[in-house]
Design an enzyme around this catalytic site. Sequence first.
Site, PDB file in Angstrom:
ATOM      1  N   ARG A  17       0.841  -1.191   0.000  1.00 30.62           N
ATOM      2  CA  ARG A  17       0.000   0.000   0.000  1.00 30.62           C
ATOM      3  C   ARG A  17       0.882   1.249   0.000  1.00 30.62           C
ATOM      4  O   ARG A  17       1.075   1.891  -1.016  1.00 30.62           O
ATOM      5  CB  ARG A  17      -0.960  -0.025   1.200  1.00 30.62           C
ATOM      6  CG  ARG A  17      -2.165   0.923   1.053  1.00 30.62           C
ATOM      7  CD  ARG A  17      -1.834   2.386   1.329  1.00 30.62           C
ATOM      8  NE  ARG A  17      -1.417   2.591   2.707  1.00 30.62           N
ATOM      9  CZ  ARG A  17      -0.949   3.744   3.158  1.00 30.62           C
ATOM     10  NH1 ARG A  17      -0.824   4.784   2.336  1.00 30.62           N
ATOM     11  NH2 ARG A  17      -0.553   3.880   4.414  1.00 30.62           N
ATOM     12  N   HIS A 209       4.219   4.812  12.866  1.00 31.74           N
ATOM     13  CA  HIS A 209       4.442   4.737  11.415  1.00 31.74           C
ATOM     14  C   HIS A 209       5.455   5.811  11.060  1.00 31.74           C
ATOM     15  O   HIS A 209       5.130   7.009  11.052  1.00 31.74           O
ATOM     16  CB  HIS A 209       3.101   4.964  10.705  1.00 31.74           C
ATOM     17  CG  HIS A 209       3.174   4.935   9.212  1.00 31.74           C
ATOM     18  ND1 HIS A 209       2.685   3.880   8.459  1.00 31.74           N
ATOM     19  CD2 HIS A 209       3.658   5.830   8.309  1.00 31.74           C
ATOM     20  CE1 HIS A 209       2.856   4.140   7.171  1.00 31.74           C
ATOM     21  NE2 HIS A 209       3.445   5.316   7.057  1.00 31.74           N
ATOM     22  N   CYS A 242       4.324   9.466   0.800  1.00 27.26           N
ATOM     23  CA  CYS A 242       3.013  10.076   0.582  1.00 27.26           C
ATOM     24  C   CYS A 242       3.038  10.933  -0.680  1.00 27.26           C
ATOM     25  O   CYS A 242       3.880  11.833  -0.796  1.00 27.26           O
ATOM     26  CB  CYS A 242       2.632  10.938   1.782  1.00 27.26           C
ATOM     27  SG  CYS A 242       1.087  11.847   1.570  1.00 27.26           S
ATOM     28  N   ASN A 251       9.240   4.713   3.713  1.00 30.73           N
ATOM     29  CA  ASN A 251       9.039   4.289   5.098  1.00 30.73           C
ATOM     30  C   ASN A 251      10.332   3.696   5.641  1.00 30.73           C
ATOM     31  O   ASN A 251      11.268   3.410   4.896  1.00 30.73           O
ATOM     32  CB  ASN A 251       7.966   3.197   5.156  1.00 30.73           C
ATOM     33  CG  ASN A 251       6.630   3.656   4.631  1.00 30.73           C
ATOM     34  OD1 ASN A 251       6.507   4.040   3.470  1.00 30.73           O
ATOM     35  ND2 ASN A 251       5.623   3.614   5.467  1.00 30.73           N
TER      36      ASN A 251
END
Length: 314
Positions: A17, A209, A242, A251
Amino acid sequence: MKAGFPPRAFIQEVVTRDGLQIEPRFLPTEDKVALIDALSQTGVAKIEVTSFVSPRAVPNLADAREVARAITRRPDVTYVALVPNLRGAEAALEAGMDELNLVLSASETHNLANMRMTPAQSLGGFRAIAGAAAGTGARLNGSIATAFGCPFEGEQSPEKVLDLAQAYLTAGLQSVTLADTTGMANPAQVFALVRGFRARFGDVPLTLHFHNTRGMGLANALAALQAGADRFDASLGGIGGCPFAPGATGNISTEDLVHMLEAMGVETGVDLPALLALARSLPALLGHDIPGQVAKAGRSGDLHPVPALLRAAQ
């Protein structure tokens, strides 16, 4: 418990994702399914499979329904979908997702850029999603994006972030994620916010996160661990970011995080060699290198042969 750390950390994989959403080219559906099925065998606690979002907004996840229906489910893994609205939630529930991840930004400016609505408007929509999910068995998690800072507004106050967490729980959600969407967090800030969350909400499940935009991702994970967090999102290979955050990069790397935790004596339940093999397969799938370090350097305990020059001198 090692040096004040929780005895176990739960690893939640987000590569298909958050990792893929910003990729320059579409990864075929069958490759996504194969990657998720392989990750299901590694011992990760959760996999964020996809997002039920408009294909116009995130073209790389246009096959959300097909992916969700094709994966092989394991009973010891929670399969999650990010959903932006009631329509996405209904599609995710129809696809049999175990958990829906709802997201709003602490920053009003970022929420407007990302969701085209204010945080208050997002919360109103989430109450409708909670109603739709009632009785289905699906859990609801609320993510607070830009919890540690916004590229448009700067640092967000801890009180504002914790009030949003309270609003999630009041709306019927069971768990919360604090997301450093743009990689602006620092370890002291992380430690303080996690401690504040624990003081206010006790044992409510909390996920951190982190993005590694400014190179502090693993340091922030360590600070969160020291403050009492035991659940972490991470992306295989360290890919992702993002689309609505200027300068955003990937990430924290799943394999790098697992390597660090296990080197510190914190159990993860993850098969690190299997995870590394998957990370090393990513460049061929994506067509570019990955940021993760351990896949390139090997584990710190991997020893090498004595150089021939030294052997000859013995």
